[in-house]
Enzyme design. Structure first.
Site, PDB file in Angstrom:
ATOM      1  N   ASN A 105       0.877  -1.167   0.000  1.00 58.03           N
ATOM      2  CA  ASN A 105       0.000   0.000   0.000  1.00 58.03           C
ATOM      3  C   ASN A 105       0.919   1.223   0.000  1.00 58.03           C
ATOM      4  OD1 ASN A 105      -1.703   2.100   0.664  1.00 58.03           O
ATOM      5  ND2 ASN A 105      -2.666   1.049   2.400  1.00 58.03           N
ATOM      6  N   ARG A 117      -2.646  -1.733  -3.393  1.00 59.20           N
ATOM      7  CA  ARG A 117      -3.693  -0.723  -3.325  1.00 59.20           C
ATOM      8  C   ARG A 117      -3.396   0.286  -4.441  1.00 59.20           C
ATOM      9  NH1 ARG A 117      -4.782   3.347   1.692  1.00 59.20           N
ATOM     10  NH2 ARG A 117      -6.781   4.148   0.977  1.00 59.20           N
ATOM     11  N   HIS A 146     -11.531   5.424  -0.384  1.00 61.92           N
ATOM     12  CA  HIS A 146     -11.595   4.577   0.818  1.00 61.92           C
ATOM     13  C   HIS A 146     -12.430   3.314   0.571  1.00 61.92           C
ATOM     14  CE1 HIS A 146     -10.669   8.219   3.613  1.00 61.92           C
ATOM     15  NE2 HIS A 146      -9.582   7.493   3.448  1.00 61.92           N
ATOM     16  N   ARG A 191      -6.332  18.088   4.948  1.00 66.17           N
ATOM     17  CA  ARG A 191      -7.118  18.451   3.751  1.00 66.17           C
ATOM     18  C   ARG A 191      -8.376  19.200   4.175  1.00 66.17           C
ATOM     19  NH1 ARG A 191      -7.325  12.456   1.378  1.00 66.17           N
ATOM     20  NH2 ARG A 191      -5.658  11.907   2.812  1.00 66.17           N
ATOM     21  N   GLU A 239      -7.676  -2.570   5.503  1.00 64.93           N
ATOM     22  CA  GLU A 239      -7.593  -2.496   4.036  1.00 64.93           C
ATOM     23  C   GLU A 239      -6.625  -3.541   3.476  1.00 64.93           C
ATOM     24  OE1 GLU A 239      -6.892   1.583   4.927  1.00 64.93           O
ATOM     25  OE2 GLU A 239      -8.175   2.243   3.290  1.00 64.93           O
TER      26      GLU A 239
END
Ligand code: ADP
Length: 399
Positions: free
Chosen positions: A18, A96, A184, A244, A382
């Site tokens: 990832n 990913r 996500h 962000r 994940e």
């Protein structure tokens, strides 16, 4: 009885990578689900450091370098994974990949043609996609016959209705790919699968899942599928995040261009790296640091974070036509009881009520008995989702 080591040699191991802009996380599974170890190289480019832990949390590797680029970091990970897997062959690598565009609604085995399509999506995710593709190339050169699978952050959201994926922009721009994708997705897919195991009663109902980490978003699900999400064309949209800004009036960008004479890169730096909890507090992007601070600006940043979550939950509940379940996950969602409490208070009108003791304990069902909406804390994973996809994608291919 078969020893674990003997069964490991039968099926081999699945490695998961990832890769982000300044870190590469990795994990190794026996088959799809038995975690052997996981780790990361952090601070690539600025004093990189590798750490890895086994399934019981014991440290199994630690190393620092004066400097590494992404390619060299991947080589180090390949070396460490080979060492730690102690001769058991790595038979597949899952990655990913942030963007699968409109083309990929499911994971895909990577070949030259797929790489070309994924590289063509770089303009849609210039900050992430190149980092995701770099280790794929490095491994293809190092071990050309090792199967690699790309798992997309956008894929889970392709079930959304066209209206949920559209911007009100001229059609030509939509046709060129300017639309809402959502991100996500691997986390949401993992949560949907986990709910089917631990809470089958609500897994198929109208749910909002709140992935609250450094990056943060909400996903509305019905029947275990994505119906709407707060992230749009990019992962800067929606909620307030660590650094962000989340949704802002597009007029702000015009103002910055006209009045501050900023260029695209400066605006990118502002909205991706200097805004959010960090920008509002002026202290930190990290929730733990803000919780520990007595400065009023820390409290204001958290209040804005919560306010935006509550408003977006209202919006997603409207998209779902009601709400049966609310699930918290990721670093803040799993660990910060005060955020969960504040969000639940803001959603009282929807029928959300927490049990204070269960919320403080912070696992499983945390809603009070009379709560109309079931509220859960479910840890996300994940990397495990990527391992499962990798094994399933290759199994489908070999029939
Ligand atoms: P990423 O999006 O980088 O994977 P994580 O899911 O690890 O991020 O979430 C990181 C966030 O979770 C940080 O803001 C961190 O402060 C917060 N967090 C982690 N543990 C706790 C805790 N015990 N209490 C409050 N916040 C926490």
């Amino acid at each position: 009885m078969t020893s674990p080591d003997a069964s490991r040699t039968d099926t081999g191991c699945t490695a998961v990578l990832n890769a982000g802009s300044s870190s590469i996380k990795f994990a190794l599974y026996h088959g799809a689900d038995a975690l052997l170890f996981r780790g990361q190289i952090e601070r690539i480019g600025a004093g990189p450091r590798l750490t890895a832990h086994d399934a019981a949390g014991r440290s199994v590797a630690e190393q620092s370098w004066p400097a590494l680029d992404h390619r060299a970091a991947t080589r180090e990970i390949v070396r460490v994974v080979a060492e730690l897997s102690a001769g058991t062959p790595v038979t597949a690598v899952g990655h990913r990949v942030v963007h699968g565009g409109t083309h990929y609604a499911a994971p895909v085995r990577i070949d030259a043609g797929v790489m070309e399509k994924l590289a063509a999506l770089i303009p849609l995710a210039p900050l992430h996609q190149p980092h995701n593709l770099e280790p794929i190339r490095a491994i293809a050169e190092h071990a050309p016959h090792l199967p690699q699978v790309a798992c997309f952050d956008t894929a889970f959201h392709r079930s959304q209705a066209p209206v949920a994926q559209a911007f009100a922009l001229p059609r030509g721009l939509s046709d060129e790919g300017v639309r809402r994708y959502g991100f996500h997705g691997l986390s949401y897919e993992f949560i949907a699968a986990r709910l089917r195991e631990i809470a089958p009663g609500i897994a198929q109902q109208r749910l909002i899942v709140a992935h609250l980490g450094n990056g943060a978003s909400l996903c509305a699900m019905h029947g275990g599928q994505s119906v709407a999400s707060t992230m749009g064309f990019t992962a800067v949209d929606g909620l307030v995040m660590g650094t962000r800004c989340g949704a802002i009036d597009p007029g702000v960008i015009l103002y910055l261009l006209d009045q501050h004479h900023m260029d695209a890169r400066q605006i990118e730096d502002l909205i991706y790296r200097r805004s959010g909890l960090l920008g509002v507090s002026g202290i930190a992007s990290d929730m733990r640091t803000l919780r520990a601070s007595a400065a009023p600006a820390a409290g204001e940043a958290i209040a804005l974070f919560v306010y935006r979550i509550v408003r977006e939950i209202g919006s997603l509940a409207a998209a779902l036509g009601g709400l049966d379940g609310l699930v918290f996950t990721a670093g803040i969602g799993e660990n910060d009881a005060a955020t969960r409490q504040a969000v639940a208070e803001g959603c009282g009108w929807l029928g959300v009520a927490l049990d204070a003791a269960r919320n403080a304990a912070g696992s499983g069902r945390i809603s009070a008995e009379p709560s109309r909406v079931a509220v859960w804390v479910v840890p996300t994973d994940e990397e495990r989702m990527i391992a499962r996809h990798t094994v399933a994608t290759l199994a489908r291919e070999t029939g």
